[in-house]
Design an enzyme around this catalytic site. Structure first.
Site, PDB file in Angstrom:
ATOM      1  N   ASP A 234      -4.235  10.032   8.713  1.00 48.15           N
ATOM      2  CA  ASP A 234      -2.984   9.837   9.247  1.00 48.15           C
ATOM      3  C   ASP A 234      -2.720  10.182  10.576  1.00 48.15           C
ATOM      4  O   ASP A 234      -2.776  11.334  11.426  1.00 48.15           O
ATOM      5  CB  ASP A 234      -1.825  10.342   8.383  1.00 48.15           C
ATOM      6  CG  ASP A 234      -2.118   9.736   7.009  1.00 48.15           C
ATOM      7  OD1 ASP A 234      -2.710   8.633   6.949  1.00 48.15           O
ATOM      8  OD2 ASP A 234      -1.670  10.421   6.083  1.00 48.15           O
TER       9      ASP A 234
ATOM     10  N   GLU B  50       0.880  -1.231   0.009  1.00 48.22           N
ATOM     11  CA  GLU B  50      -0.020  -0.053  -0.170  1.00 48.22           C
ATOM     12  C   GLU B  50       0.989   1.242  -0.034  1.00 48.22           C
ATOM     13  O   GLU B  50       1.488   1.371   1.000  1.00 48.22           O
ATOM     14  CB  GLU B  50      -0.962  -0.069   1.307  1.00 48.22           C
ATOM     15  CG  GLU B  50      -1.901   1.332   1.440  1.00 48.22           C
ATOM     16  CD  GLU B  50      -2.621   1.219   2.595  1.00 48.22           C
ATOM     17  OE1 GLU B  50      -2.444   2.393   3.386  1.00 48.22           O
ATOM     18  OE2 GLU B  50      -3.332   0.194   2.944  1.00 48.22           O
TER      19      GLU B  50
END
Length: 268
Positions: A60, A49
Site C-alpha cells: 500500500d 474491492e
C-alpha cells in the site's frame, strides 16, 4: 449477488473492461465505508474491492496507508468486514477482498472463509501470500467456493507466472508497476506486455491491472488491453481529502462516474 466471473462476462459482452473500485473497510467509519462503497456502485463501479486495514502493509502507498490507519484507530476489526461485505453485496455488485495474510490467520482461515462466504464475499486478493505457501487457503477456498487471486508482476519469471496463474480463480491481478499503490501521471508501459504474458498461459481467466490509474482517460487506456481496471488510491483520496462526508461522497461519485465512462469508451 453477481459473481466475479459473471461481471467479467457481462462486461466482455458489452465490449469493455470491468471497473474495480477499492475502499478500505471501516474508513472513515464502518457505516461511512458502506456508504462510500454503495456510492461507487451507484456511479458505475462494477466490482468492489474491499481492503481489510492492516498495520504493516507491504504494497500500500501513502493514501491507502493513511485511510487504513484511520480505520484502525477507529477500532475496525476483521469481524466488522463481514457486516460491510453483506451490506455492499446487497447492491448486487460482486465484493472481492484485498487482504494481507496475518489478519486471516488470526481470525482462523477456515472460519474466515465460512463467514465471508456466508456474508456474500466472492474471494480474496492476497498480495503477501504466494501459492507455494497457501495450502490452508487453497483448501478453505475450495471448501466454500471462493475465488483466489494471486499477484503477478513485470519481474515474474515465465515459470513463476504460469504457476501463479494456475492457482488463481476468478481473475489474475497484474501489478503494472514495481512499487506501492498510488495514482500516477502516466500508466505503466510494462502493463500491456505483462497482460500479454498472462494471456499466453491462460485463455480462461480475466486479467485485472492495478496500480496507478487516477481518471477516466487512464481507465480507458488500461481498459483497451486489460479485462479489468483496478482503481484504489484515487477513489480513496476523494474521501480522505474531503471537508465532510457529503462532499466526500459527491467527489467519489463524480470520479467513479468518470472512470466508468472511461472503461465504456473503449471499443474492444
Amino acid at each position: 449477488m453477481m459473481s466475479i466471473a459473471v461481471a467479467f462476462e457481462k462486461a466482455r459482452a458489452e465490449g469493455r473492461a470491468v471497473l474495480v473500485g477499492c475502499m478500505p473497510a471501516g474508513f472513515p467509519t464502518v457505516d461511512g465505508s458502506i456508504a462510500a462503497m454503495k456510492a461507487m456502485v451507484e456511479a458505475g463501479v462494477d466490482v468492489v474491492e474491499l481492503e481489510i486495514p492492516y498495520s504493516d502493509p507491504v504494497m500500500d502507498g501513502p493514501v491507502i496507508q493513511k485511510a487504513s490507519d484511520i480505520a484502525l484507530a477507529n477500532g475496525v476489526r476483521v469481524a466488522d468486514t463481514m457486516r460491510i461485505v453483506e451490506a455492499v453485496a446487497a447492491t448486487g455488485a460482486p465484493v472481492v477482498t484485498m487482504t494481507y495474510w496475518n489478519p486471516i490467520e488470526q481470525y482462523g482461515v477456515d472460519r474466515f472463509a465460512r463467514d465471508y462466504a456466508a456474508a456474500g464475499g466472492t474471494g480474496l486478493i492476497t498480495p503477501d501470500l504466494i501459492p507455494d505457501e497457501a495450502h490452508d487457503w487453497l483448501a478453505a477456498s475450495d471448501a466454500y467456493g471462493l475465488d483466489r487471486t494471486f499477484l503477478v508482476s513485470p519481474s515474474s519469471t515465465d515459470a513463476r507466472l504460469a504457476m501463479t496463474v494456475a492457482h488463481c480463480r476468478g481473475f489474475v491481478y497484474a501489478t503494472a508497476l514495481m512499487g506501492v499503490t498510488g495514482a500516477r501521471e502516466q500508466t505503466s508501459s510494462a502493463a500491456p506486455a505483462l497482460v500479454a504474458r498472462v494471456r499466453a498461459v491462460t485463455t480462461d481467466l480475466p486479467v485485472g491491472v492495478g496500480l496507478g490509474v487516477r481518471d477516466g482517460a487512464q481507465a480507458a487506456e488500461v481498459g483497451s488491453f486489460a479485462d479489468g481496471v483496478i482503481v484504489g488510491s484515487a477513489l480513496i483520496r476523494c474521501v480522505l481529502d474531503a471537508d465532510d462526508e457529503a462532499s466526500g461522497l459527491a467527489s467519489l461519485r463524480a470520479l467513479s462516474a468518470d472512470l466508468a465512462a472511461g472503461v465504456r469508451a473503449v471499443n474492444r
